[in-house]
Design an enzyme around this catalytic site. Structure first.
Site, PDB file in Angstrom:
ATOM      1  N   ARG A  58       0.825  -1.204   0.000  1.00  0.00           N
ATOM      2  CA  ARG A  58       0.000   0.000   0.000  1.00  0.00           C
ATOM      3  C   ARG A  58       0.865   1.263   0.000  1.00  0.00           C
ATOM      4  NH1 ARG A  58      -2.038   1.285   4.102  1.00  0.00           N
ATOM      5  NH2 ARG A  58      -1.024  -0.166   5.552  1.00  0.00           N
ATOM      6  N   LYS A 199      -8.674  -2.406   0.724  1.00  0.00           N
ATOM      7  CA  LYS A 199      -8.620  -1.568   1.916  1.00  0.00           C
ATOM      8  C   LYS A 199      -9.489  -0.319   1.778  1.00  0.00           C
ATOM      9  CE  LYS A 199      -6.057  -4.113   4.526  1.00  0.00           C
ATOM     10  NZ  LYS A 199      -6.712  -4.869   5.629  1.00  0.00           N
ATOM     11  N   HIS A 218     -10.314  -4.727  12.224  1.00  0.00           N
ATOM     12  CA  HIS A 218      -9.225  -5.327  11.440  1.00  0.00           C
ATOM     13  C   HIS A 218      -8.805  -6.586  12.179  1.00  0.00           C
ATOM     14  CE1 HIS A 218      -4.884  -5.097   9.748  1.00  0.00           C
ATOM     15  NE2 HIS A 218      -5.691  -5.643   8.864  1.00  0.00           N
ATOM     16  N   SER A 236       0.195  -6.789  10.563  1.00  0.00           N
ATOM     17  CA  SER A 236       0.844  -7.696   9.626  1.00  0.00           C
ATOM     18  C   SER A 236       2.010  -8.418  10.308  1.00  0.00           C
ATOM     19  CB  SER A 236       1.356  -6.904   8.426  1.00  0.00           C
ATOM     20  OG  SER A 236       1.999  -7.746   7.509  1.00  0.00           O
ATOM     21  N   LYS A 240      -2.305 -13.340  12.363  1.00  0.00           N
ATOM     22  CA  LYS A 240      -3.764 -13.206  12.302  1.00  0.00           C
ATOM     23  C   LYS A 240      -4.393 -14.198  11.331  1.00  0.00           C
ATOM     24  CE  LYS A 240      -4.870  -9.142  10.881  1.00  0.00           C
ATOM     25  NZ  LYS A 240      -5.306  -9.312   9.487  1.00  0.00           N
ATOM     26  N   THR A 241      -3.822 -14.297  10.127  1.00  0.00           N
ATOM     27  CA  THR A 241      -4.360 -15.218   9.121  1.00  0.00           C
ATOM     28  C   THR A 241      -4.022 -16.659   9.472  1.00  0.00           C
ATOM     29  OG1 THR A 241      -4.243 -13.552   7.376  1.00  0.00           O
ATOM     30  CG2 THR A 241      -4.282 -15.847   6.686  1.00  0.00           C
ATOM     31  N   ASP A 255      -9.483 -11.177   7.836  1.00  0.00           N
ATOM     32  CA  ASP A 255      -8.930  -9.819   7.871  1.00  0.00           C
ATOM     33  C   ASP A 255      -9.885  -8.724   8.325  1.00  0.00           C
ATOM     34  OD1 ASP A 255      -6.661  -8.149   7.453  1.00  0.00           O
ATOM     35  OD2 ASP A 255      -7.510  -7.466   5.573  1.00  0.00           O
ATOM     36  N   ARG A 321       1.814 -11.933  -1.908  1.00  0.00           N
ATOM     37  CA  ARG A 321       0.450 -12.126  -1.429  1.00  0.00           C
ATOM     38  C   ARG A 321      -0.317 -13.113  -2.302  1.00  0.00           C
ATOM     39  NH1 ARG A 321      -1.676  -9.696   3.395  1.00  0.00           N
ATOM     40  NH2 ARG A 321      -0.168  -8.110   4.009  1.00  0.00           N
TER      41      ARG A 321
END
Length: 546
Positions: A58, A199, A218, A236, A240-241, A255, A321
């Site tokens: 980003r 996003k 988030h 990040s 989390k994932t 997410d 990604r």
């Protein structure tokens, strides 16, 4: 077959173009178009592999919100850059002129949000077929019967070939992500990184939902075998994932979610996972998605002759990604929804090696850590980072939060209190010393501790109070080596641990100073203290080197 071309076309939105319009194409057709146009290559097991060029993440400093009568008092301007209505008008005029010159355009009509009462209708216009595939994969796809009458509330126009003019458009560079919440229009140019679209929708929902009493988050979320929902906040690299993709639990999403009175609901219909050094042993469900037709892999290195992937290579980017439909995870929720949560987990990768592997929080401590949003960068992740560096991203997602952080913090605190939710702080970072001395927290230990927290068995063990952070830490947990539960005991030099812990407490206190006047005394009292004593003098900072 239902008509995929809506009656409310681009002309109804004042968009004039003679381009061939590809409306709501499915995955096979979009893959074919991307290959035909030379936008990517197929890997040997089926995913589409693409490159995003110089933007491999980003462009946070190139994102702007139009500051007008609608937004002036509602946006957290300390965190969000502004653009004037006049600058946006010039940018919009030039975007429309660029659109008018395109020979082909791809249009997707999609939902942001899985709960029908709290979703937003989004139209996305792309010049790249793979971008259209990406956003179709990531958002919630309407039923074909819903497309003919689809009328968008928000529109995103994404033109990587567009170049902004800072003098004319008020931008920082040729790259721009401009959000007009009054006109309900988002313009993205000068970057091929597809995550900007995803996003942008998250930002829309983060703006729209709080006035409705809905908590946008988030986070990832999953459901246990007894119907117990857990949500996992984390920046990040904190897991989390990975931790939400648990074969023993049903995945709601990885997410972005909303917390309504009746549900935790995914904002999306897909997952967007980091691919770099992905392990088939540690992340089997995500790894399997890299071998599926319909997955889009960004900046993953591939041998163009054998079409074999090299997930370990960062030749093109560290931030490689993969975007794939959520149903590529075998145990995903059918409706991307679950009951309101019984557990909230804050994930942090503490490179200082100070925080315990798991701790139980009071509601006030939960709000404190939510507003803090702590994790740590490690040496080598960015130019100039040679030592662990504390990073505080409020709400565990500051770049995506348009409103003031205490708006989200108070919503979270209210919902935790209303549901009697258990809150946990989990360190997926380092143990036995800081980064460079200690070791990464074993994933098996993290999973075992999380499982004990989520199934309720952790509530029955003995806890101690951490002298610096005041949180409750288990003394022993069946099946987990007790040595890692007290981080101080894992350090060879305990005096060094004490000094490092004091430093981290100071960084927390300095960061939280900017929120202190906006929370009640109980939350201020939940702040860490060096050795349980006097708090260090507070100053305002967001990212503070160790």
């Amino acid at each position: 077959m239902a008509n995929k071309v809506p009656s409310f076309g681009l002309s109804h939105q004042g968009i004039d173009t003679d381009a061939v319009l590809h409306w709501n194409l499915g995955t096979p057709q979009l893959v074919e178009e991307a290959l035909k146009r030379g936008e990517g290559l197929l890997a040997k097991d089926g995913p589409l592999v693409v490159k995003t060029g110089r933007h491999t993440g980003r462009s946070a400093k190139d994102k702007f919100i139009v500051r007008d009568g609608e937004t002036d008092s509602q946006i957290w301007w300390d965190n969000n850059a502004s653009i004037t209505p006049d600058n946006f008008a010039s940018l919009k005029a030039d975007f429309m002129a660029a659109l008018a010159e395109k020979k082909e355009l791809f249009v997707q009509d999609l939902f942001g949000g899985s709960q029908p009462e709290h979703r937003v209708r989004v139209r996305v216009i792309n010049e790249l077929a793979w971008h259209s595939l990406f956003i179709r994969t990531m958002l919630v796809r309407p039923e074909e019967s819903e497309l003919a009458g689809f009328e968008p509330e928000f529109t995103i126009i994404d033109l990587p070939s567009f170049r902004a003019d800072p003098a004319r458009h008020g931008t920082r560079s040729e790259t721009v992500i401009a959000v007009n919440l009054t006109e309900k229009l988002i313009l993205i140019g000068g970057t091929a990184y597809a995550g900007e679209m995803k996003k942008s929708v998250f930002g829309i929902l983060n703006y729209l939902l709080p006035p409705e009493g809905i908590m946008p988050m988030h986070c990832s979320a999953n459901i246990g075998p007894n119907g117990d929902t857990a949500v996992f906040f984390g920046l990040s690299g904190t897991g989390k994932t990975t931790l939400s993709a648990d074969a023993s639990r049903t995945l709601i999403g990885d997410d972005e979610h909303g917390w309504s009175d009746t549900a935790i609901f995914n904002f999306e219909g897909g997952c967007y996972a980091k691919m770099i050094r992905l392990s088939p042993e540690a992340e089997p469900e995500i790894y399997a998605a890299t071998r599926r037709f319909g997955t889009v892999l960004e900046n993953v290195v591939m041998d163009e002759e054998t079409r074999t992937l090299d997930l370990d290579s960062n030749l093109l980017a560290e931030n490689t990604r993969g975007a794939y439909p959520i149903d590529f995870i075998p145990n995903c929720s059918e409706r991307n929804m679950g009951p309101v949560p019984k557990n909230v987990v804050f994930l942090t990768a503490d490179a200082f090696g100070v925080l315990p592997p798991i701790a139980r929080l009071t509601p006030e401590q939960a709000m404190y850590h939510f507003l803090s949003g702590y994790t740590a960068k490690v040496a080598g992740t960015e130019i100039g980072v040679t030592e662990p560096e504390a990073t505080f991203s409020t709400c565990f997602g500051a770049p995506f939060m348009p409103r003031f952080p205490w708006v989200y913090g108070n919503l979270l605190k209210e919902r935790i209190a209303r549901g009697g939710v258990k809150c946990w702080l989990v360190n997926t970072g380092w143990t036995g010393g800081k980064y460079g001395t200690g070791n990464r927290m074993p994933i098996k230990a993290t999973r075992a501790l999380l499982n004990a927290a989520l199934d309720g068995s952790l509530n029955d063990v003995e806890f101690r109070i951490d002298p610096n952070f005041g949180v409750e830490v288990p003394v022993s947990v069946p099946g987990v080596d007790s040595a890692i539960l007290n981080p101080r005991d894992t350090w060879a030099d305990q005096a060094d641990y004490d000094a490092t812990a004091a430093k981290l407490v100071t960084l927390f206190t300095r960061n939280f100073a900017r929120f202190a006047d906006h929370v009640d005394q109980a939350v201020r009292d939940a702040a860490p203290r060096v050795g349980g004593g006097q708090q260090p003098q507070a100053i305002q900072e967001t990212t503070i080197p160790a």
